[in-house]
Design an enzyme around this catalytic site. Structure first.
Site: not given
Ligand SMILES: *Cc1c(COP(=O)(O)O)cnc(C)c1O
Length: 433
Positions: A244, A149, A272
């Site tokens: 990511d 994701y 995060k």
């Molecule tokens: C949570 C997440 C996102 C998206 O971040 P948001 O702050 O929710 O937009 C993108 N990549 C990874 C790996 C994530 O865990």
């Protein structure tokens, strides 16, 4: 064994009202408990490793606001710093010295990052990094992995795990086919599939983006050689490698998963943890690539609230706490103890289990395992996970309401919290076996 009863009257009332006001009653889909059944719990407050709902039930929390709360919720030093900063205002829309401080900390910590741009979410960071990959290479196609994701931007919403995936069919209505036509997908841990995509698309692939440890298809680790192989392949084809690390950054180690595995990507996205519970995302990488970003270079990307003093403060304080000696040793010990307990509890109940952790990130699948990719993750027992989730909730443990989300521990989780959690797992596994 009789399940303890959980009074959630007020939660139910509030969620009922919320459904008329907001789509599905929530501001982000997974919160709605759709994949585990039952109704979501409405929180009132959080502190340390705990959350209290509006009916005053207390839970040991293993989501930590989906990652940011790695020092524990509402850490007194984070709250204290925020209170001091807020006296000076909430947003400047002009440069602020706190941006320098957090930027320096991120650059010092994360091997691939020589320059950084702050944004407001992980989604924004991933959108921007995709534009940057294309701007820098002059190529349009990107490779992502099934089950990874990267936020909700159009180009990343490609259906994972099925035959349509390779055709680049959009995962959601509203995403034009043309937008995802340049998104190629491969199964996680499958280097051969990536090689093939490079062979089929000569000099057309801008780069490869992945979660260096997957947390959004359940918890899936890269097999030895996978990250190294991607590093070599991207180099060989003049493409960029992007980690990511929105979830893994400052969670797997102070330098993220890239420091843990010793594989340095060209670009990195974060979110995060670096926001310490406030809305922050970031992307960074080699200076020569980052200097393409406006106003240093021609690639446009901007944000009204980006780098605002409150978000920077929470991030700085959180990283300061994590930087203290012993933090990651403690997180690792806590998580390993929990995972050993989960395995023992499942086995005692006669259930198959595949569980693992790295640092403060963990997960388990109700199958023999090992789970290497999203296809295998989807084959596990989702119905039983739903029942387990409910049984744990009734015993005061708040797990992610989906079998396809990693769990998170924090510096605030004590041995006693872990022991109570393992006891809850013993009872819950027995109840659903
Ligand atoms: C949570 C997440 C996102 C998206 O971040 P948001 O702050 O929710 O937009 C993108 N990549 C990874 C790996 C994530 O865990």
């Amino acid at each position: 064994m009789t399940a303890p009863s959980l009074n959630t009257t007020r939660s139910q009332e509030l969620f009922h009202a919320a459904q008329a006001l907001m789509p599905g009653g929530v501001s982000s889909p997974v919160r709605a408990f759709k994949s585990v059944g039952g109704q979501p719990i409405v929180f009132d407050r959080v502190k340390g490793p705990y959350a209290w709902d509006v009916d005053d039930n207390k839970y040991i929390d293993y989501i930590g606001s989906w990652g940011p709360a790695i020092c524990g919720h509402a850490h007194p030093e984070v709250i204290g710093a925020l209170q001091e900063t807020i006296e000076k205002g909430t947003s400047f829309g002009a440069p602020c010295s706190l941006e320098n401080t957090l930027a320096e900390m991120v650059i010092d910590a994360v091997p691939s990052v020589e320059m950084v741009r702050f944004v407001n979410s992980g989604t924004e960071a991933c959108m921007a990094v995709l534009r940057l990959m294309r701007a820098y290479t002059g190529r349009d196609k990107v490779i992502k992995f099934e089950g990874c994701y990267h936020g909700h931007a159009d180009m990343f919403l490609v259906k994972a795990g099925s035959g349509v995936a390779t055709l680049g069919l959009p995962d959601s209505p509203g995403v034009p086919r043309s937008t995802t036509a340049n998104t190629l997908t491969a199964p996680y841990n499958d280097l051969e599939a990536v090689k093939q995509l490079f062979a089929e698309n000569p000099e057309a692939i801008a780069g490869v983006i992945l979660e260096p440890i997957v947390g959004n298809a359940g918890f899936i680790q890269p097999e030895p050689g996978f990250l190294e192989g991607l590093r070599e392949l991207t180099k060989e084809h003049g493409a960029l490698l992007v980690f990511d690390e929105v979830m893994t950054g400052f969670r797997i180690s102070y330098g993220g998963a890239q420091a843990h595995f010793g594989v340095t990507p060209d670009l990195t996205t974060m979110g995060k943890v670096i926001g310490g519970g406030l809305p922050v995302g970031a992307y960074g990488g080699r200076r020569e690539i980052m200097e393409m970003v406006a106003p240093a270079g021609p690639m446009y990307q901007a944000g009204t609230l980006s780098g605002n003093p409150l978000a920077m403060t929470a991030g700085i304080k959180t990283l300061e706490l994590l930087k203290q000696p012993g933090s990651y040793e403690k997180l690792t010990a806590t998580t390993e103890k929990l995972v050993a307990g989960i395995k023992e509890a499942a086995t005692a109940a006669g259930l198959p289990i595949s569980a693992g952790s790295v640092s403060a990130m963990f997960g388990f699948f109700l199958c023999e395992g090992p789970v290497r990719n999203f296809e295998e993750a989807k084959a596990t027992d989702a119905a039983r996970f739903g029942k387990l989730h409910r049984a744990m909730l009734e015993r005061g443990v708040y797990l992610a309401p989906s079998a396809f989300e990693a769990g998170f521990t924090s510096l605030a989780h004590s041995d006693t919290d872990i022991e109570s959690t393992i006891q809850a797992f013993r009872e819950s596994f027995a109840a659903v076996a």
